[in-house]
Design a protein around this motif. Structure first.
Motif, PDB file in Angstrom:
ATOM      1  N   LEU A 163      -7.260   6.966 -13.859  1.00 59.73           N
ATOM      2  CA  LEU A 163      -8.846   7.341 -14.777  1.00 59.73           C
ATOM      3  C   LEU A 163      -8.680   7.859 -15.560  1.00 59.73           C
ATOM      4  O   LEU A 163      -9.684   7.423 -17.043  1.00 59.73           O
ATOM      5  N   ALA A 164      -7.772   7.948 -16.458  1.00 56.48           N
ATOM      6  CA  ALA A 164      -7.725   8.225 -18.498  1.00 56.48           C
ATOM      7  C   ALA A 164      -7.676   6.716 -18.996  1.00 56.48           C
ATOM      8  O   ALA A 164      -8.880   7.388 -19.507  1.00 56.48           O
ATOM      9  N   ARG A 165      -7.163   6.496 -18.573  1.00 53.93           N
ATOM     10  CA  ARG A 165      -7.302   4.578 -18.904  1.00 53.93           C
ATOM     11  C   ARG A 165      -8.726   4.353 -18.946  1.00 53.93           C
ATOM     12  O   ARG A 165      -9.371   3.888 -19.489  1.00 53.93           O
ATOM     13  N   GLU A 166      -9.847   4.678 -17.836  1.00 52.16           N
ATOM     14  CA  GLU A 166     -10.820   4.022 -17.179  1.00 52.16           C
ATOM     15  C   GLU A 166     -11.679   5.033 -18.367  1.00 52.16           C
ATOM     16  O   GLU A 166     -12.564   4.259 -19.136  1.00 52.16           O
ATOM     17  N   ALA A 167     -11.496   5.779 -18.652  1.00 56.08           N
ATOM     18  CA  ALA A 167     -12.286   6.584 -19.789  1.00 56.08           C
ATOM     19  C   ALA A 167     -12.236   6.590 -20.991  1.00 56.08           C
ATOM     20  O   ALA A 167     -13.474   5.901 -21.491  1.00 56.08           O
TER      21      ALA A 167
ATOM     22  N   ASP B 154     -14.390  17.226 -13.126  1.00 51.96           N
ATOM     23  CA  ASP B 154     -15.141  16.944 -13.022  1.00 51.96           C
ATOM     24  C   ASP B 154     -15.284  15.867 -12.113  1.00 51.96           C
ATOM     25  O   ASP B 154     -14.420  14.742 -12.140  1.00 51.96           O
ATOM     26  N   PRO B 155     -15.813  16.068 -10.434  1.00 52.21           N
ATOM     27  CA  PRO B 155     -15.794  15.335  -9.622  1.00 52.21           C
ATOM     28  C   PRO B 155     -16.163  13.482 -10.328  1.00 52.21           C
ATOM     29  O   PRO B 155     -15.349  12.473  -9.227  1.00 52.21           O
ATOM     30  N   ALA B 156     -16.672  13.289 -10.898  1.00 50.59           N
ATOM     31  CA  ALA B 156     -17.611  12.005 -10.891  1.00 50.59           C
ATOM     32  C   ALA B 156     -15.554  11.269 -11.875  1.00 50.59           C
ATOM     33  O   ALA B 156     -15.951  10.194 -11.596  1.00 50.59           O
ATOM     34  N   ASP B 157     -15.278  11.981 -13.280  1.00 46.20           N
ATOM     35  CA  ASP B 157     -13.695  10.905 -13.220  1.00 46.20           C
ATOM     36  C   ASP B 157     -13.167  10.389 -11.658  1.00 46.20           C
ATOM     37  O   ASP B 157     -13.969   9.300 -12.032  1.00 46.20           O
ATOM     38  N   LEU B 158     -13.173  11.173 -10.511  1.00 48.04           N
ATOM     39  CA  LEU B 158     -12.594  10.198  -9.665  1.00 48.04           C
ATOM     40  C   LEU B 158     -13.578   9.034  -9.510  1.00 48.04           C
ATOM     41  O   LEU B 158     -12.516   7.816  -8.863  1.00 48.04           O
ATOM     42  N   ARG B 159     -14.328   8.704  -9.391  1.00 43.74           N
ATOM     43  CA  ARG B 159     -15.215   7.589  -9.219  1.00 43.74           C
ATOM     44  C   ARG B 159     -15.173   6.862  -9.858  1.00 43.74           C
ATOM     45  O   ARG B 159     -15.050   5.378  -9.683  1.00 43.74           O
TER      46      ARG B 159
END
Length: 563
Positions: free
Chosen positions: A157-161, A357-362
């Motif tokens: 998730l961190a990489r995608e962000a 932040d729930p949006a991070d899971l997406r």
């Protein structure tokens, strides 16, 4: 012809009989278990398994379950015995064990709503509760197979962000200078799998630009030499280069230095690299120490870098009545790993990745028309998970919370931390043992090294001592390396173990070390070697030594504030 018996209405009676008989056998084994395992040689165990022909004619359910009891359960490793001191394994909560039996029979999969229905609601409710315990007002998360998978998903998730869109470069941190990192120890200067802030190569041809999307080769992940190995493994699985992990300096106790982190991030930006994430650890595997999360969060906020807290070990503090403050700042993380099968006394597996932040899971969601279409009206947990088919592990914690309550879990975790503190005092007072490092949780790092035994001799005995104890099956310990030297390690996770039992176990460890030492020493070395060797087999032999060899405070404690 043998029949495959499946759980169905017509086999309910057979199910009751087979499982009931198995439970009776297990209960007898549990009641009789007073040692962590047997002394059966490993070679014999290998032979017993190899001798079973899985293509031989079937023997029927009753005989197969009886064979299972003799082959496996009789030789199992029992974590609820006072002599089990080796790894992060805990005795398990009885309501959770009963819930596990429900899971095995019902066999739900919580990937989609139509495969679990109310199971999805229960998991979400448990995750919401855990998020609130962390301090996330509206967090979300998902159960995983363990801390390694939770860390992998968090870093994905961190990489995608980090690679999703260009971001403006934040202001540099003024206070960080190289002089401020001088208190860092050698453990923060690299382990061969990452790079250090001071060892960076000149990349003037690739300066930092706020208007470009970073390549994977440009990403930097900040951790320490004490960080769990799964972080480096995850970096490789995510396609990052071996140089992606930057080892930040630590203090003498092994905790990340926030000033060193600020400097490392500044150096990475100067190299044209993009900080992807910082991994702070709330309970390192060896030392059991907690990185200063709040000051690390200050750096991450200022630098706009994802903060992941690996609380796989220290998550028990979330429900501690007395030590919750040790996790101050965890509520500022973007993601948190919790291993409930460690510090919440749950059966394996039971781990949760929680995000603020729930949006991070997406960021890692994937939709399939046949399973979880994007326009689905039902809540499908597979939208949040790396796994598709997935166990309903939340039911185990649900049962434990409903039966015993969060405070009971917290008191149990407090008990093992208190036990570790008392055991540290026992080690410090023992004339033949050296305490290697302090802890904030429940590990004990020590070395057998009486007066007259050199460092090399003591180091050489660490691995044979562990192996001898494992072969005997009475007291199980582990080994590791701290500051370049091997040492033995205890990890305490049984709240029922007493200080007296710990003292007896340590006496047995000392007696075994003396026996091994005597077996490898020449008889003519010293006149006193004979009596020591003769008494080595008795656990009380070590108590006859004088206290003159007691380690000094400088060798047994490196940080007076560790507790």
């Amino acid at each position: 012809m043998n029949t495959l018996h499946l759980i169905r209405p017509e086999t309910a009676a057979h199910y009751r009989e087979a499982v009931g008989t198995t439970i009776d056998r297990l209960a007898d084994r549990i009641a009789a278990a007073d040692l962590p395992t047997t002394s059966t040689p490993a070679a014999e165990l290998h032979q017993r398994v190899a001798a079973v022909d899985l293509d031989a004619p079937a023997i029927g359910t009753d005989r197969a379950l009886a064979e299972l009891d003799e082959l496996f359960v009789r030789e199992a490793v029992w974590f609820h015995t006072p002599g089990y001191l080796a790894h992060l394994n805990c005795p398990v909560a009885l309501p959770a064990v009963a819930a596990e039996a429900v899971l095995a029979a019902v066999n739900p999969s919580v990937d989609t709503w139509d495969q679990s229905r109310i199971g999805t609601d229960i998991e979400r409710h448990v995750v919401d509760w855990l998020a609130r315990r962390i301090g996330f007002a509206a967090g979300d998360g998902v159960f995983t197979s363990g801390g390694s998978q939770s860390n992998l998903q968090a870093l994905l998730l961190a990489r995608e962000a980090a690679t999703a869109a260009p971001a403006a470069a934040p202001a540099a941190i003024a206070p960080a200078t190289r002089a401020e990192t001088a208190t860092g120890t050698a453990t923060g200067t690299g382990t061969g799998t990452g790079t250090t802030a001071s060892d960076r190569t000149d990349r003037a041809d690739r300066p930092f630009r706020a208007d470009r999307t970073p390549d994977l080769a440009d990403l930097a992940l900040f951790a320490t030499a004490e960080t769990h190995f799964s972080v480096r493994k995850s970096a490789r699985l995510l396609g990052l280069p071996d140089t992606a992990v930057v080892d930040v300096a630590t203090d003498a106790a092994g905790r990340m230095l926030p000033a060193a982190l600020a400097l490392a991030i500044a150096d990475a930006r100067a190299d044209g690299r993009t900080p992807m994430a910082v991994v702070a650890t709330a309970g390192t595997t060896d030392r059991g120490v907690i990185d200063p999360v709040a000051p690390i969060a200050d750096v991450c906020d200022l630098e706009d870098v994802w903060l992941h807290v690996d609380a796989a070990y220290g998550c028990g503090l979330l429900v501690s009545p007395t030590r919750r403050h040790l996790l101050t700042g965890i509520e500022r993380a973007r993601s948190v790993t919790t291993d409930l099968h460690k510090s919440f006394f749950q059966p394996v597996p039971s781990s949760v990745l929680v995000v603020r932040d729930p949006a991070d899971l997406r960021r890692a969601s994937w939709h399939a028309d046949y399973l979880n279409p994007e326009d689905a009206a039902e809540p499908n947990q597979v939208d949040k998970s790396l796994q598709t088919t997935r166990r309903f592990d939340a039911l185990k914690l649900w049962a434990t919370l409903r039966a015993s309550g969060a405070d009971a879990i917290g008191r149990a975790f407090d008990a093992v931390v208190d036990l570790a503190a008392a055991t540290h005092a026992v080690v410090q007072a023992h004339p033949d043992l050296v305490l290697v490092a302090p802890t904030q949780l429940s590990t004990v790092l020590f070395r057998w090294q009486p007066a007259g035994v050199t460092d090399d001799e003591a180091d050489a005995l660490v691995a044979p001592l562990r192996a001898a104890l494992l072969a005997e099956g009475r007291v199980l310990i582990a080994k590791t390396v701290i500051a370049g030297r091997p040492c033995n390690k205890l990890t305490l996770l049984d709240p029922a173990t007493t200080v007296e039992q710990m003292r007896a176990s340590l006496d047995h460890v000392v007696a075994t070390a003396e026996r091994l030492r005597a077996a490898t020493s020449e008889p003519q070395l010293t006149p006193s070697a004979g009596p020591a060797a003769a008494g080595a087999a008795t656990p009380t032999a070590s108590t006859t030594r004088t206290a003159s060899a007691t380690p000094t405070a400088s060798t047994t404690r490196t940080d007076g504030a560790a507790r």
